[in-house]
Design an enzyme around this catalytic site. Structure first.
Site: not given
Ligand code: GLN
Length: 533
Positions: A16, A191, A226, A384, A510, A512
């Protein structure tokens, strides 16, 4: 002619981090410089496609024009680039193994032992090159799902290693996305996770060329140096990706960080000039400086996970920006809605959108939401299953067919106003067998629908098995709910509308899936407009 260049986006440290958005943003920058770009997602899970996955598992299943059920990242790719993707843009481990096993069964391997290396990795490489072949694209950006170090992603990283070896650093580039966590107690950015993640990639034979570091705080020059030193990348190849309020800012951020220039330099391409992002910036400005506000109820059953309705959410943002309106989306769980509370739950909204879905869980809440919108003249958009619920509600309440239902939920209903399509009747397998992909539809002039589109014929993407039952059409139309969009080849009803209502439209397809930043979907734009005035 310059051969296609391949860019691989891998991720480390955690999932994610936004590999999809980084991929789409880089693609946008290259496209805005005039290059032809496509993006591909390789998913390490064993499902052949995400079509059979519960949205709680992987978020929304996105559908391409050619009818592929794909990962939701393809939605981002299309929304950012404004170009369509296809089945070839999303490949899973399941699909890779399926083709290798089919070849083995056919005897194509001539008695050889079939192994991960070379057979699986060859098939992965074939799928990557298939997109880039014929030199149709200047760049193929391939996002590798999962996190480096997962057992599942090993064959993919190995395929990247082989392609780097085969084609060289001038043609193949790896961008590795990691996280730089901030330790509040000591006030430090760390890091080490990035160093470990790069080590893991190196163990698998891949030296990343560019590192994109996701961070909550600005990274100083010392930290960048670095990371460059310890991870063996050029000093200008440590790119910061700081948290922003909208994903649509990321291309602008990446431009400031010169990600496009660094990539072009490394691949020996022309990097003079700049990416032309004027319309993108205009969109951003409108998105971030709204004049109006509108509160939309999104009624669905996966509301705990916003990714389940990501394309709808993004389409509402595009349409909001187009109307200079901030769209506040209030997710309402359809299972929470009942006869006693539906008025309280729904009042105060400027519009109601009933989401797509499958099965009977939460269906009564969706039907009540349609009723509330119809009776109170509140703009209603049914997508839908949302359309199907509006049809069921109308049949019960207006036509007096008390037991009207969809045969998906009530097989023995006396009034199957929504019924299984003829061609679906013999289907037993679940994967990839719905009515999928783009189909034409003819609009009825002089309706809210045709006013929104300003077109006579449209093409929209589908993903369903059930359909409005034409046996009831006459009764519906006489009572005030009319068909405003019909498939010219099959006469299937694709759009229903109540013309006497302020804005009440249900669509079987759909919309979208095809709303993009620079070309918001007309129905969403018109729906939001109707919620403001
Ligand atoms: N379950 C319904 C059907 O299959 C609706 C599907 C959907 O909303 N995508 O027809």
């Amino acid at each position: 002619m310059i051969p296609t260049k391949y860019i691989f986006i891998t991720g480390g440290v955690t999932s994610s981090l936004g590999k999809g958005i980084i991929s789409a943003s880089l693609a946008k920058l290259l496209q805005a410089r005039g290059y032809v770009v496509t993006i591909q997602k390789l998913d390490p899970y064993i499902n052949v496609d995400p079509g059979t996955l519960n949205p709680y598992e992987h978020g929304e299943c996105y559908v391409t024009e050619d009818g592929a059920e794909t990962d939701l990242d393809l939605g981002h790719y299309e929304r950012f680039l404004g170009v369509t993707t296809s089945q070839a843009n999303n490949v899973t481990t399941g699909r890779i193994y399926q083709s290798v096993i089919n070849k083995e069964r056919r005897g194509d391997y001539l008695g050889k032992t079939v192994q991960v290396i070379p057979h699986i990795t060859d098939e992965i490489k074939r799928r990557i090159k298939l997109l880039g072949g014929r030199n149709k694209y200047d760049f193929v950006i391939t996002e590798i799902g999962g996190t480096v170090g997962d057992i599942e992603s090993l064959p993919y990283v190995e395929a990247v290693r082989q392609l780097k070896w085969e084609m060289g650093d001038q043609n193949v580039l790896n961008i590795h996305l990691t996280l730089v966590p901030y330790l509040k107690a000591s006030g430090e950015l760390k890091t080490k996770p990035t160093q470990h993640s790069v080590k893991m990639l190196l163990e698998n034979g891949v030296q990343p060329n560019i590192l994109v570091l996701r961070t909550e705080h600005e990274l100083g020059d010392d930290l960048r140096r670095k990371v460059a030193l310890f991870c063996n990348v050029d000093a200008d190849s440590v790119i910061q990706s700081i948290d922003v309020s909208t994903i649509y800012e990321v291309p602008i951020l990446m431009q400031k960080e010169k990600l496009d220039i660094t990539v072009l330099k490394k691949l020996g391409m022309d990097y003079s000039g700049t990416a032309e992002l004027e319309s993108w910036n205009k969109f951003l400005k409108r998105l971030q400086n709204p004049k109006f506000h509108s509160k939309v109820a999104l009624v669905g059953k996966y509301v705990e996970l916003p990714d389940a309705y990501i394309s709808i959410n993004e389409s509402l943002k595009h349409a909001g920006a187009m109307n200079d309106c901030r769209v506040e989306v209030n997710f309402i769980h359809s299972e929470d809605i009942d006869e006693h509370n539906y008025i309280d739950l729904l009042k105060g909204h400027d519009g109601i959108l009933v989401a797509p879905g499958f099965g009977d869980r939460g269906i009564d809440g969706k039907i009540l939401a349609a009723r509330y919108a119809r009776e109170n003249n509140v703009p209603f958009f049914g997508i839908c299953l949302g359309l199907q619920c509006a049809v069921i509600e109308f049949a019960r309440d207006v036509l007096g067919l008390e037991k009207a239902h969809s045969t998906e939920m009530a097989l023995k209903t006396p009034d199957p106003v929504i019924d299984l399509m003829e061609e679906q009747k013999g289907v037993t397998e679940k994967g990839g067998t719905m009515r999928l992909g783009a189909y034409p539809c003819i609009l009825k002039d002089g309706t809210h629908t045709s006013e929104a589109y300003n077109l006579h014929e449209i093409n929209e993407r589908h993903r369903h098995r059930y359909e409005f039952n034409n046996k009831y059409l006459e009764a519906f139309e006489k009572a005030g709910m009319i068909s405003t969009g019909v498939n010219p080849d099959t006469s299937l009803v694709e759009i229903m509308e109540i013309p006497s209502h302020k804005w009440f439209i249900g669509v079987q397809f759909h919309p979208e899936y095809s709303s993009t930043v620079l070309k918001p979907h007309p129905l969403f734009v018109n729906f939001i407009k109707s919620t403001i005035c």
